[in-house]
Design a protein around this motif. Structure first.
Motif, PDB file in Angstrom:
ATOM      1  N   ARG A  19       0.841  -1.200   0.000  1.00 58.42           N
ATOM      2  CA  ARG A  19       0.000   0.000   0.000  1.00 58.42           C
ATOM      3  C   ARG A  19       0.879   1.255   0.000  1.00 58.42           C
ATOM      4  NH1 ARG A  19      -3.350  -1.700   3.832  1.00 58.42           N
ATOM      5  NH2 ARG A  19      -2.865  -0.174   5.424  1.00 58.42           N
ATOM      6  N   GLN A  20       1.879   1.264  -0.876  1.00 58.22           N
ATOM      7  CA  GLN A  20       2.832   2.369  -0.990  1.00 58.22           C
ATOM      8  C   GLN A  20       3.504   2.665   0.352  1.00 58.22           C
ATOM      9  OE1 GLN A  20       1.160   5.780  -3.080  1.00 58.22           O
ATOM     10  NE2 GLN A  20      -0.232   4.458  -4.220  1.00 58.22           N
ATOM     11  N   ASP A  21       3.697   1.612   1.148  1.00 54.82           N
ATOM     12  CA  ASP A  21       4.324   1.700   2.475  1.00 54.82           C
ATOM     13  C   ASP A  21       3.542   2.571   3.447  1.00 54.82           C
ATOM     14  OD1 ASP A  21       6.385  -0.059   1.987  1.00 54.82           O
ATOM     15  OD2 ASP A  21       7.753   1.479   1.265  1.00 54.82           O
ATOM     16  N   ALA A  22       2.264   2.799   3.156  1.00 55.00           N
ATOM     17  CA  ALA A  22       1.419   3.567   4.071  1.00 55.00           C
ATOM     18  C   ALA A  22       1.022   2.688   5.259  1.00 55.00           C
ATOM     19  CB  ALA A  22       0.172   4.067   3.353  1.00 55.00           C
ATOM     20  N   ILE A  23       1.104   3.268   6.447  1.00 50.99           N
ATOM     21  CA  ILE A  23       0.673   2.611   7.677  1.00 50.99           C
ATOM     22  C   ILE A  23      -0.322   3.534   8.362  1.00 50.99           C
ATOM     23  CG2 ILE A  23       1.402   1.733   9.942  1.00 50.99           C
ATOM     24  CD1 ILE A  23       4.165   1.269   8.774  1.00 50.99           C
ATOM     25  N   TRP A  24      -1.435   2.989   8.835  1.00 44.38           N
ATOM     26  CA  TRP A  24      -2.350   3.874   9.538  1.00 44.38           C
ATOM     27  C   TRP A  24      -2.157   3.721  11.040  1.00 44.38           C
ATOM     28  CZ3 TRP A  24      -7.456   3.327  11.936  1.00 44.38           C
ATOM     29  CH2 TRP A  24      -7.864   2.005  12.129  1.00 44.38           C
ATOM     30  N   ARG A  25      -2.788   4.614  11.812  1.00 47.77           N
ATOM     31  CA  ARG A  25      -2.429   4.790  13.222  1.00 47.77           C
ATOM     32  C   ARG A  25      -2.573   3.511  14.043  1.00 47.77           C
ATOM     33  NH1 ARG A  25      -7.652   8.661  14.210  1.00 47.77           N
ATOM     34  NH2 ARG A  25      -6.528   9.799  12.615  1.00 47.77           N
ATOM     35  N   ASP A  26      -3.592   2.689  13.790  1.00 47.42           N
ATOM     36  CA  ASP A  26      -3.745   1.454  14.565  1.00 47.42           C
ATOM     37  C   ASP A  26      -2.619   0.472  14.268  1.00 47.42           C
ATOM     38  OD1 ASP A  26      -5.987   2.560  15.620  1.00 47.42           O
ATOM     39  OD2 ASP A  26      -7.346   0.933  15.075  1.00 47.42           O
ATOM     40  N   GLU A  27      -2.182   0.431  13.010  1.00 43.74           N
ATOM     41  CA  GLU A  27      -1.043  -0.426  12.672  1.00 43.74           C
ATOM     42  C   GLU A  27       0.231   0.088  13.331  1.00 43.74           C
ATOM     43  OE1 GLU A  27      -1.585  -2.515   8.452  1.00 43.74           O
ATOM     44  OE2 GLU A  27      -1.577  -0.346   8.293  1.00 43.74           O
ATOM     45  N   VAL A  29       0.353   1.458  16.209  1.00 42.49           N
ATOM     46  CA  VAL A  29       0.275   0.973  17.590  1.00 42.49           C
ATOM     47  C   VAL A  29       0.775  -0.469  17.664  1.00 42.49           C
ATOM     48  CG1 VAL A  29      -1.295   0.372  19.472  1.00 42.49           C
ATOM     49  CG2 VAL A  29      -1.595   2.527  18.250  1.00 42.49           C
ATOM     50  N   THR A  30       0.315  -1.306  16.731  1.00 39.50           N
ATOM     51  CA  THR A  30       0.775  -2.695  16.708  1.00 39.50           C
ATOM     52  C   THR A  30       2.285  -2.767  16.576  1.00 39.50           C
ATOM     53  OG1 THR A  30      -1.295  -3.492  15.738  1.00 39.50           O
ATOM     54  CG2 THR A  30       0.638  -4.881  15.470  1.00 39.50           C
ATOM     55  N   TYR A  31       2.833  -1.991  15.659  1.00 38.52           N
ATOM     56  CA  TYR A  31       4.283  -2.020  15.429  1.00 38.52           C
ATOM     57  C   TYR A  31       5.037  -1.593  16.685  1.00 38.52           C
ATOM     58  CZ  TYR A  31       8.739  -1.352  13.070  1.00 38.52           C
ATOM     59  OH  TYR A  31      10.062  -1.448  12.702  1.00 38.52           O
ATOM     60  N   ASP A  32       4.548  -0.548  17.329  1.00 30.87           N
ATOM     61  CA  ASP A  32       5.195  -0.050  18.543  1.00 30.87           C
ATOM     62  C   ASP A  32       5.131  -1.083  19.656  1.00 30.87           C
ATOM     63  OD1 ASP A  32       6.306   1.614  20.503  1.00 30.87           O
ATOM     64  OD2 ASP A  32       4.369   2.466  21.019  1.00 30.87           O
ATOM     65  N   MET A 381       4.656   8.935  15.187  1.00 28.48           N
ATOM     66  CA  MET A 381       6.102   8.780  15.113  1.00 28.48           C
ATOM     67  C   MET A 381       6.572   7.399  15.562  1.00 28.48           C
ATOM     68  SD  MET A 381       7.463  11.085  18.359  1.00 28.48           S
ATOM     69  CE  MET A 381       9.181  10.810  17.912  1.00 28.48           C
ATOM     70  N   ALA A 382       5.636   6.525  15.976  1.00 29.09           N
ATOM     71  CA  ALA A 382       6.032   5.229  16.537  1.00 29.09           C
ATOM     72  C   ALA A 382       6.713   4.330  15.513  1.00 29.09           C
ATOM     73  CB  ALA A 382       4.805   4.526  17.128  1.00 29.09           C
ATOM     74  N   ALA A 383       6.197   4.320  14.277  1.00 25.43           N
ATOM     75  CA  ALA A 383       6.743   3.403  13.278  1.00 25.43           C
ATOM     76  C   ALA A 383       7.987   3.957  12.585  1.00 25.43           C
ATOM     77  CB  ALA A 383       5.671   3.077  12.231  1.00 25.43           C
ATOM     78  N   LEU A 384       8.132   5.294  12.534  1.00 30.78           N
ATOM     79  CA  LEU A 384       9.267   5.930  11.843  1.00 30.78           C
ATOM     80  C   LEU A 384       9.889   7.002  12.725  1.00 30.78           C
ATOM     81  CD1 LEU A 384       7.485   6.338   8.392  1.00 30.78           C
ATOM     82  CD2 LEU A 384       9.290   4.697   8.887  1.00 30.78           C
ATOM     83  N   PRO A 385      10.418   6.630  13.878  1.00 31.94           N
ATOM     84  CA  PRO A 385      10.938   7.649  14.810  1.00 31.94           C
ATOM     85  C   PRO A 385      12.130   8.423  14.253  1.00 31.94           C
ATOM     86  CG  PRO A 385      11.539   5.431  15.524  1.00 31.94           C
ATOM     87  CD  PRO A 385      10.567   5.267  14.409  1.00 31.94           C
TER      88      PRO A 385
END
Length: 489
Positions: A19-27, A29-32, A381-385
């Protein structure tokens, strides 16, 4: 029968997964949460998101393996979504087996293929959240129930109980499938020993879930943002419900003690209706909480299609009628194609964490102040600090990790005001215009101080966010400010 639906689901899950490397806010949270140590995760769950605790722990273990092997090659976005793709692939296989057990092989094949083609299934197959996994576990628990009803055995009851408890611990609202199973058992008029077995299993599941359910009520403020059901989600359910009921009216012969209608219709209708009823007490309806309802539609549609598309001449079926139904099915799939394409674009989610981070990096200069408005947008900023490195988060008192929270803790309103006035340029990552504003002391201090002592140098709108640069009077006309205004477009 199993390989075709699961293969199609795997193919659709892999299609456009980045998805063009798009991450939405809930994802994000998961990543963090998945990248926190288990020692840090446990105290965080005592403050927030305990309902997703088991999923976060499993994702933590997954990323330990993934980051050490495929992370550098495939990147974090694919790692975040691969478990959901795998879960929906397993779910498609389960739906096919369920349809075969209830009606026959052709019905099972078409049920699995139908399941894979439903847009909402494809949506959550490409999302780094627990809902695809919950759906898969519920489908297989339902399959075990059907097997157990035909040949009651202790091992099958234990497997059913374990899967249902696992699903409920992954997400509490999986328990709404228990009334579905109870209704199917009673409608099928099964022997009392089967009913007693199911009751024992249901009581065991609810007893195992009870501690989590009681503790999670302390965190009910997390869903306070829910006000009323989303019209698009309600429309999706309504369309599938009507089509499912129509399919249920097509005469088919059930093979086992639990009939197709006795199971398919309750799965399709009951979980959503129960959640909507609960929402009258406290708003709680989101379609993904009961995503497994689509399995009910899939088995009903698969059985109906198996009868309507049976080979010409079989039981009086005419070649022309079969051609008409085939043409209609092709037209439906063609009409769904634009929806499927849209689901694989960044615009299909409420925001784009990646776009926010890149927009901030584009306009920021070392030493700039940084504000998130409201504070919960700090999750961006959680996924790309690294994209926020060199910026001074003016409101932050303790980081999310140090405070065992999702968004960190902020200073008092007065302290935030003093820190804002101590800098000359600030990058603000906030909600777009028109969104409700928080009325906490901290948010009021941010808004009033910016409005009274700063001017907007530039602003950029990205998906679900607005990135603005504020400067003291005279700063915006400086060389840096001019570059920023040009860069913001």
């Amino acid at each position: 029968m199993v390989l075709m639906p699961s293969g199609l689901m795997l193919l659709l899950g892999a299609w456009g997964i980045r998805r063009q490397d798009a991450i939405w806010r809930d994802e994000a949270v998961t990543y963090d949460m998945a990248h926190r140590s288990l020692a840090d995760l446990w105290p965080t769950l005592q403050h927030v998101d305990v309902v997703h605790g088991l999923y976060y722990a499993l994702m933590h273990l997954w990323f330990v393996v993934y980051d050490a092997t495929l992370g550098d090659v495939l990147g974090p976005v694919i790692g975040l979504r691969l478990p959901s793709v795998a879960a929906m692939t397993v779910a498609a296989a389960g739906v096919a087996l369920l349809g075969q057990r209830l009606v026959g092989r052709r019905a099972g094949l078409l049920a699995g293929l139908t399941f894979a083609c439903i847009p909402v299934v494809q949506q959550y197959a490409q999302e780094g959240r627990s809902y695809a996994t919950v759906c898969a576990v519920v489908v297989w628990a339902t399959y075990l129930l059907v097997l157990t009803a035909a040949r009651p055995r202790r091992k099958l009851w234990l497997g059913y109980t374990a899967l249902m408890l696992f699903a409920c611990l992954l997400h509490e609202f999986a328990c709404l499938v228990l009334p579905v199973h109870g209704a199917a058992v009673m409608l099928a008029r099964l022997p009392r020993r089967v009913l007693r077995g199911w009751l024992l299993a249901a009581v065991t599941v609810l007893a195992g879930l009870a501690p989590l359910a009681v503790f999670s009520t302390r965190q009910s403020a997390q869903i306070s943002w829910l006000m009323w059901p989303d019209p698009v989600q309600l429309l999706t359910f309504a369309v599938l419900a009507v089509l499912g009921i129509v399919c249920a009216r097509v005469p088919v012969c059930s093979r086992g003690p639990i009939g197709l209608r006795a199971l398919g219709v309750p799965i399709l209708l009951l979980p959503t209706l129960l959640l909507l009823l609960l929402s009258h007490v406290e708003p709680a309806y989101v379609d993904r909480y009961v995503l497994y309802y689509v399995a009910g539609f899939a088995v009903l549609a698969g059985a109906a299609l198996a009868r309507l598309l049976r080979p010409a001449g079989e039981q009086g079926q005419t070649r022309g009628r079969r051609l008409r139904w085939t043409t209609g099915l092709v037209l439906v799939l063609t009409a769904l194609l634009p929806v499927d394409v849209h689901l694989r674009s960044p615009d299909s989610r409420v925001d784009d964490v990646t776009a926010v981070a890149h927009a901030v990096r584009k306009v920021a200069e070392p030493g700039d102040g940084l504000l998130f408005m409201p504070s919960r947008r700090r999750i961006w900023m959680a996924a790309l600090p690294h994209q926020f490195r060199g910026l001074n988060d003016l409101a932050l008192a303790k980081s999310p990790l140090a405070s065992h929270t999702l968004y960190g803790t902020e200073r008092s309103g007065d302290a935030i005001r003093d820190r804002i006035l101590a800098v000359s340029r600030i990058v603000v990552a906030g909600d777009p215009y028109g969104q409700p504003v928080d009325d906490s002391d901290q948010e009021i201090a941010k808004r009033t101080t910016l409005r009274g002592a700063f001017a907007i140098c530039s602003s950029t709108d990205v998906r679900g966010a607005r990135i603005a640069v504020y400067g003291r009077p005279g700063i915006c006309g400086a060389a840096g400010g001019g570059r920023l205004a040009h860069g913001a477009g």
